[in-house]
Design a protein around this motif. Sequence first.
Motif, PDB file in Angstrom:
ATOM      1  N   ARG A   1     -29.571 -14.938  38.541  1.00 11.22           N
ATOM      2  CA  ARG A   1     -29.487 -13.682  38.352  1.00 11.22           C
ATOM      3  C   ARG A   1     -30.140 -13.379  37.133  1.00 11.22           C
ATOM      4  O   ARG A   1     -30.588 -13.813  36.311  1.00 11.22           O
ATOM      5  N   LEU A   2     -30.008 -11.814  36.835  1.00  9.66           N
ATOM      6  CA  LEU A   2     -30.541 -11.079  35.490  1.00  9.66           C
ATOM      7  C   LEU A   2     -29.666 -11.434  34.272  1.00  9.66           C
ATOM      8  O   LEU A   2     -28.446 -11.691  34.374  1.00  9.66           O
TER       9      LEU A   2
ATOM     10  N   GLN B   1     -24.110  -3.795  26.195  1.00 11.09           N
ATOM     11  CA  GLN B   1     -24.108  -2.564  26.044  1.00 11.09           C
ATOM     12  C   GLN B   1     -23.627  -1.965  24.569  1.00 11.09           C
ATOM     13  O   GLN B   1     -23.343  -0.886  24.462  1.00 11.09           O
TER      14      GLN B   1
ATOM     15  N   ASN C   1     -24.813 -13.126  24.796  1.00  8.70           N
ATOM     16  CA  ASN C   1     -24.795 -11.833  24.109  1.00  8.70           C
ATOM     17  C   ASN C   1     -24.457 -11.823  22.656  1.00  8.70           C
ATOM     18  O   ASN C   1     -24.333 -10.749  22.106  1.00  8.70           O
TER      19      ASN C   1
ATOM     20  N   ASP D   1     -28.911  -9.350  31.040  1.00  4.92           N
ATOM     21  CA  ASP D   1     -29.072  -8.167  30.553  1.00  4.92           C
ATOM     22  C   ASP D   1     -28.628  -8.411  29.265  1.00  4.92           C
ATOM     23  O   ASP D   1     -28.039  -9.197  28.705  1.00  4.92           O
TER      24      ASP D   1
ATOM     25  N   ARG E   1     -38.752  -9.345  32.990  1.00  3.66           N
ATOM     26  CA  ARG E   1     -37.483  -9.692  33.592  1.00  3.66           C
ATOM     27  C   ARG E   1     -36.852 -10.795  33.017  1.00  3.66           C
ATOM     28  O   ARG E   1     -37.720 -12.039  32.969  1.00  3.66           O
TER      29      ARG E   1
ATOM     30  N   ASP F   1     -20.184 -13.292  27.291  1.00  2.00           N
ATOM     31  CA  ASP F   1     -21.136 -14.166  27.626  1.00  2.00           C
ATOM     32  C   ASP F   1     -21.832 -14.703  26.254  1.00  2.00           C
ATOM     33  O   ASP F   1     -22.333 -13.935  25.446  1.00  2.00           O
TER      34      ASP F   1
END
Lengths: 366, 334
Positions: free
Chosen positions: B320-321, B326, B265, B323, B309, B262
């Motif tokens: 949608r979220l 990771q 990110n 985030d 959020r 994405d």
Amino acid sequence: MKYIEDYRNPEAAAYIRKQIEVLAGELDGQGKTANIMEVCGSHTMAIGRFAIRELLPKNVKLISGPGCPVCVTDSGYIDAAIELAERNDIIIATFGDMINVPGSSTTLVKSRSKGAHVEVCYSPMNALELSKKYPDKQIVFLAIGFETTIAPILGLLSIIEKQNIQNISLLTAFKLVPPALEALASDPELNIDAFLCPAHVSVIIGADAYIPFVEKYKIPCVIASFEPVEILFGLMGILKQLVNGTSKVENQYKRFVRPSGSPKALELISKYLEVYDASWRGIGCIPSSGVKLKDNYSKFDATERFNIELKPEKQNSACRCGDVLKGKILPSDCPLFAKACNPLNPIGPCMVSSEGSCAAYYKYSR
Amino acid sequence: MTNTIQIAHGGGGRLSSQLIDEEIVSRFGEGPLKNLPDAALLPNPNSKIVFSTDSFVVHPLMFPGGNIGNLAVHGTINDVSVSGGRPLWLSLGLILEEGLSLDILRTVLDTIKKTAEECNVKIVTGDTKVVSRGQCDGMYINTAGIGVALENFNLDKNSILPGDSVLVSGTIGDHGMAVLAAREGINIENGPVSDTASVHKLVEIAHEFGQSVRFMRDPTRGGVAAVLNEIASGTNIGFKLESSSIPLSKGTDSISEILGIDPLNVACEGRMLLICDSSAADKMLEKWNQIPEGSGATIIGKATTVAGRVELLTVTGGTRLIDVSQGELLPRIC
């Protein structure tokens, strides 16, 4: 990129949403709900990424299925890969999602930090480059996946065979989609009204591959791409069938999926592989659901070459990935979800791969 | 002179002096660096100062759109700029690996000189070390930057109010995808090109809007997703972005689709996010759009009342979220 933009057109999406609402209303009038399983992990991710689940009418539910090959690879396999990675003469070549998957005690990424040589590949063909770059090492490619990834990995194998390359072997855990559908459809605890069938797998196996299944179980199967407008269109097709009480295979990804699939890929599969009863992480053994190298190609099998054994899997008893993979519960219903189990510390396999159901829920709809 | 870096180039002897004279002093020897003092003597700016440092490790050293030299100048200048400073001085620390080609070093140093001049900052002090082969990846650079604080800014994430606008100064994720594609040998026609650039002129424009500007950040590692989540965390506000407003270059869009990564990110190195009173947003955008650094700027979303959020309105009409990633960006299997 115009090609992609057309399948992400907000007006088209809004139009199909309206149709879905009308059809869901008709279904509701018949006193029915639609429990639709999206089998494939790429569908689960796309549904999360484009926020499709949230905007569907109340009586249309999407259930995430077992279609992430990383998630259903059992811990015994990961343990074997780690055992190989820790040998000085071996380089593990793998798709990226595999490196964080927990085995029974550790992961490849942790082994890598302790010195194991693990290379992330973008294509199976990267193994060829590694074999040239490190002629004194043995390259073990982690050959997992459904029909989609089986085909290119066998493309690699055919080159290894043709060029007589001595330092590449495969650690296989290949799985097949149709037997999994059959296991899910015949599970008395599950109540699935229709399947949204995978795009890429269907390119390989062909739309006709679902016909015997649909005829036996009378469950609509609709093949759709991973683009949002086409996913909505696929769901619309499913609802139409449910409203009309029909069950057939509908191919809505005709630009790539032929009725008989990819002859070249199917030829490679029948040349090198044979069907066996495979173990699915969290689910257990499903009859005839895997393919492995035929005996006459066992010299390319890493378990034979390095004389290792795949041990049966151990699992955290609180982890409910098995029920998630079967669509019995939502990831958020698992007591470990987003608490003890999260992408940085995945306990169950569904949290590990970016295409796992739990990871998709964690990422997009927590 | 040999054509690669040797351990002796860092040994303090003749080769060291030769390297410093021929490569460093020849480029940066005017001003405070003249005669190579141990520290730079700088005039007191009579205002608050803004001070930041950053280290640069990138593989490959050269990538479409720039090299480690651009990054080392832009990265620190941008940190000073988005903190409300006008960058003036930079330090330059080089860690070179034995065996590094001198041609590469010269290209990088030329880039640093040119980039610093373009951004109107001076390299005023520095250091060079050489490490054995295998102890570093070609070269690492550290820069620290000092700037003067611009008055009238009151940058505080706690001042953000629901309804405030979120602006981004151009296409996102280009740097991260360009480096990833170069590192992995993914060659496509019209592929991603790093956006490495200075945002100091964009900040000068924002300064004209004074108190209307609530907060600024450059979305480097972790991309827009990481920055907005960091801003929202621990505050009473959240953010909602519209996917159709987020600017993406074709090259970055293509590679991220292929790899399943994405762009929200992925790192930018020449963009900034700015949150301001919505009444100032259109004017700010108009001014930004008039300079090359902001020609692709858009308003991508708004601050909301959903505390902590960060959400995305997608093309399907669902939300949608967004985030944070990771850590390691891993390509998907299929």
